[in-house]
Design a protein around this motif. Structure first.
Motif, PDB file in Angstrom:
ATOM      1  N   LEU A  27       9.180 -10.486  13.342  1.00  0.00           N
ATOM      2  CA  LEU A  27      10.765 -10.889  13.012  1.00  0.00           C
ATOM      3  C   LEU A  27      10.275 -11.123  11.021  1.00  0.00           C
ATOM      4  N   PHE A  28       9.338 -11.483  11.308  1.00  0.00           N
ATOM      5  CA  PHE A  28       8.949 -11.277   9.824  1.00  0.00           C
ATOM      6  C   PHE A  28       8.662  -9.994   9.206  1.00  0.00           C
ATOM      7  N   ILE A  29       8.527  -9.541   9.793  1.00  0.00           N
ATOM      8  CA  ILE A  29       8.228  -7.586   9.711  1.00  0.00           C
ATOM      9  C   ILE A  29       9.195  -7.025   9.474  1.00  0.00           C
ATOM     10  N   LEU A  30       9.360  -6.885  10.923  1.00  0.00           N
ATOM     11  CA  LEU A  30      10.992  -6.238  10.585  1.00  0.00           C
ATOM     12  C   LEU A  30      11.881  -6.369   9.816  1.00  0.00           C
ATOM     13  N   THR A  31      12.117  -8.026   8.740  1.00  0.00           N
ATOM     14  CA  THR A  31      13.320  -8.756   7.639  1.00  0.00           C
ATOM     15  C   THR A  31      12.211  -7.778   6.878  1.00  0.00           C
ATOM     16  N   MET A  32      11.380  -7.453   6.623  1.00  0.00           N
ATOM     17  CA  MET A  32      10.104  -6.688   5.598  1.00  0.00           C
ATOM     18  C   MET A  32      10.292  -5.604   5.686  1.00  0.00           C
ATOM     19  N   VAL A  33      10.959  -5.073   6.812  1.00  0.00           N
ATOM     20  CA  VAL A  33      11.249  -3.832   6.518  1.00  0.00           C
ATOM     21  C   VAL A  33      12.404  -3.395   6.430  1.00  0.00           C
ATOM     22  N   VAL A  34      13.603  -4.103   6.707  1.00  0.00           N
ATOM     23  CA  VAL A  34      15.125  -3.906   6.362  1.00  0.00           C
ATOM     24  C   VAL A  34      15.441  -4.146   5.029  1.00  0.00           C
ATOM     25  N   PHE A  35      14.620  -4.977   4.740  1.00  0.00           N
ATOM     26  CA  PHE A  35      14.310  -5.910   2.849  1.00  0.00           C
ATOM     27  C   PHE A  35      14.362  -3.944   1.780  1.00  0.00           C
ATOM     28  N   LEU A  36      12.831  -3.732   2.404  1.00  0.00           N
ATOM     29  CA  LEU A  36      12.912  -2.015   1.688  1.00  0.00           C
ATOM     30  C   LEU A  36      13.787  -1.321   1.620  1.00  0.00           C
ATOM     31  N   ILE A  37      14.181  -1.072   3.430  1.00  0.00           N
ATOM     32  CA  ILE A  37      15.505   0.064   3.989  1.00  0.00           C
ATOM     33  C   ILE A  37      16.396  -0.507   2.389  1.00  0.00           C
TER      34      ILE A  37
END
Length: 319
Positions: A27-37
Motif C-alpha cells: 500500500l505504501f508503494i501504491l501510495t507513492m506511485v499515485v503521488f508521482l502520478i
C-alpha cells in the motif's frame, strides 16, 4: 524499515498510515506511485496550458492554478510520511508540525475558494457568453487567483498561530500521518473555545459559502441550459460544466466528510481514509477529469505534439 526512537521531548509522534507488514508495504508503494502520478499529471497540465496560446484564457489560467495547488497539497504531507516510514522515525518537530499545518491548510483553503470562483467563470461563459471577455478578462482571473491564495493563507496563519499558543499534554502522539488540525487539537490541554470558534467561522467562509456560490451558479446555468433550443448547444454546455462539477463534488464531499461531521462520531481510521481521499486521490483525478473530457485540451495536446514532431523532422533534415 529501521526502528528508531530518537525524539525530542517537544516532538510530536505520528501514529502513521502504514505498519511493517507486507500488505502495508504494498500500500505504501501504491501510495507513492499515485503521488508521482498526481505530481506529473498536474505539472504536465500546467506546461500544456503555458505552451499552447489558444489555452491562454481566464478559464485555463484558473485551471493552471488548480493544477499548481494539487501537487503542492500532496507535497505538504506525502514526502514527510514516506521519509518517516522508510527511516522508522515517526516524529516531527513542533516547528515542523506548525509549518506543515500552515502549508496544507493554505493550499486546501485556496482550492476551496478557487473552485467556487471557477463556477462563476462557467456561469458567465454559459449565461452571458457575449459579455464573457468583459466580465472574465485576464485581470479578473488574476484577481481570483490572488484572492484564493491570499485569503486561504491568512486563514491558515490565524489557525496556526492560535494552535501554537496552546499547551500540549504528553505523550504527544498524533493519531494521523500528518499534522491535521483536528488530530493535533486532541492533544491540547486547556480551553479550546477560541479555536473552535475560529474553526466554525472558517468552515462557513471556506466551505459553506463556496458551496453556496457553486450551487447558485449552477442553478442559473441549469436554467439557461433548459431554455436552450438546440440539442448541440445543450450538449456543449453540459460538457463544459461536467468536469468542473465532478471535481467540485469530489473535493467538497471529501472535505465535508473530514471536517463537518460531529467529532463524537469520528474515528482515527475514518479521519485517515477521508484525508487520503482528498489529499491524494482527488489531486490525482483532477487533471484526468479536466483533460480526458475536454476537447480543447485534447486539441492543444495534438498541436503541441505536432509542433514537436515537425521541429524534430526539421532538425534531422539539416545538413
Amino acid at each position: 524499515m529501521r526502528q528508531r526512537n530518537q525524539t525530542s521531548p517537544v516532538d510530536f509522534i505520528f501514529e502513521g498510515l502504514f505498519d511493517e507488514s507486507l500488505t502495508h508495504l504494498f500500500l505504501f508503494i501504491l501510495t507513492m506511485v499515485v503521488f508521482l502520478i498526481a505530481a506529473s499529471d498536474n505539472i504536465l497540465t500546467i506546461l500544456l496550458i503555458r505552451a499552447d496560446s489558444q489555452l491562454h484564457t481566464p478559464m485555463y489560467f484558473l485551471l493552471s492554478q488548480l493544477s499548481l495547488m494539487d501537487p503542492m497539497h500532496v507535497s505538504t504531507t506525502i514526502p514527510k510520511m514516506a521519509t518517516n516510514y522508510l527511516s522508522g522515525k515517526k516524529s516531527i518537530s513542533f516547528v515542523g508540525c506548525a509549518t506543515q499545518h500552515f502549508l496544507y491548510l493554505s493550499v486546501a483553503g485556496a482550492e476551496c475558494l478557487l473552485l467556487a470562483l471557477m463556477s462563476y467563470d462557467r456561469y458567465v461563459a454559459i449565461c452571458h457568453p457575449l459579455h464573457y471577455t468583459v466580465l472574465m478578462n485576464r485581470k479578473v482571473g488574476l484577481m481570483m487567483a490572488l484572492v484564493s491564495w491570499l485569503g486561504a493563507s491568512i486563514n491558515s496563519l490565524i489557525y496556526t498561530v492560535i494552535l501554537t499558543q496552546f499547551p500540549f499534554c504528553g505523550p504527544r502522539k498524533i493519531h494521523h500521518f500528518y499534522c491535521e488540525f483536528p488530530a493535533v487539537v486532541k492533544l491540547v490541554r486547556g480551553d479550546i473555545t477560541v479555536y473552535e470558534t475560529t474553526v466554525f467561522i472558517s468552515s462557513i467562509l471556506l466551505l459553506l459559502l463556496p458551496i453556496l456560490l457553486v450551487s447558485t451558479s449552477y442553478a442559473f446555468i441549469l436554467h439557461s441550459i433548459i431554455q436552450m433550443h438546440a440539442a448541440g448547444s445543450k450538449r456543449n454546455a453540459f460538457a463544459t460544466c461536467s468536469s468542473h462539477l465532478t471535481v467540485v463534488s469530489l473535493w467538497f464531499g471529501a472535505c465535508m466528510f473530514s471536517y463537518m461531521r460531529p467529532r463524537s462520531q469520528c474515528t482515527p481510521l475514518q479521519d485517515k481514509v477521508g484525508s487520503v481521499f482528498y489529499s491524494i486521490i482527488t489531486p490525482t483525478l483532477n487533471p484526468l477529469i479536466y483533460t480526458l473530457r475536454n476537447k480543447d485540451v485534447a486539441k492543444a495536446l495534438r498541436r503541441v505534439l505536432g509542433r514537436d514532431v515537425i521541429t524534430q523532422r526539421q532538425q534531422l533534415e539539416l545538413p
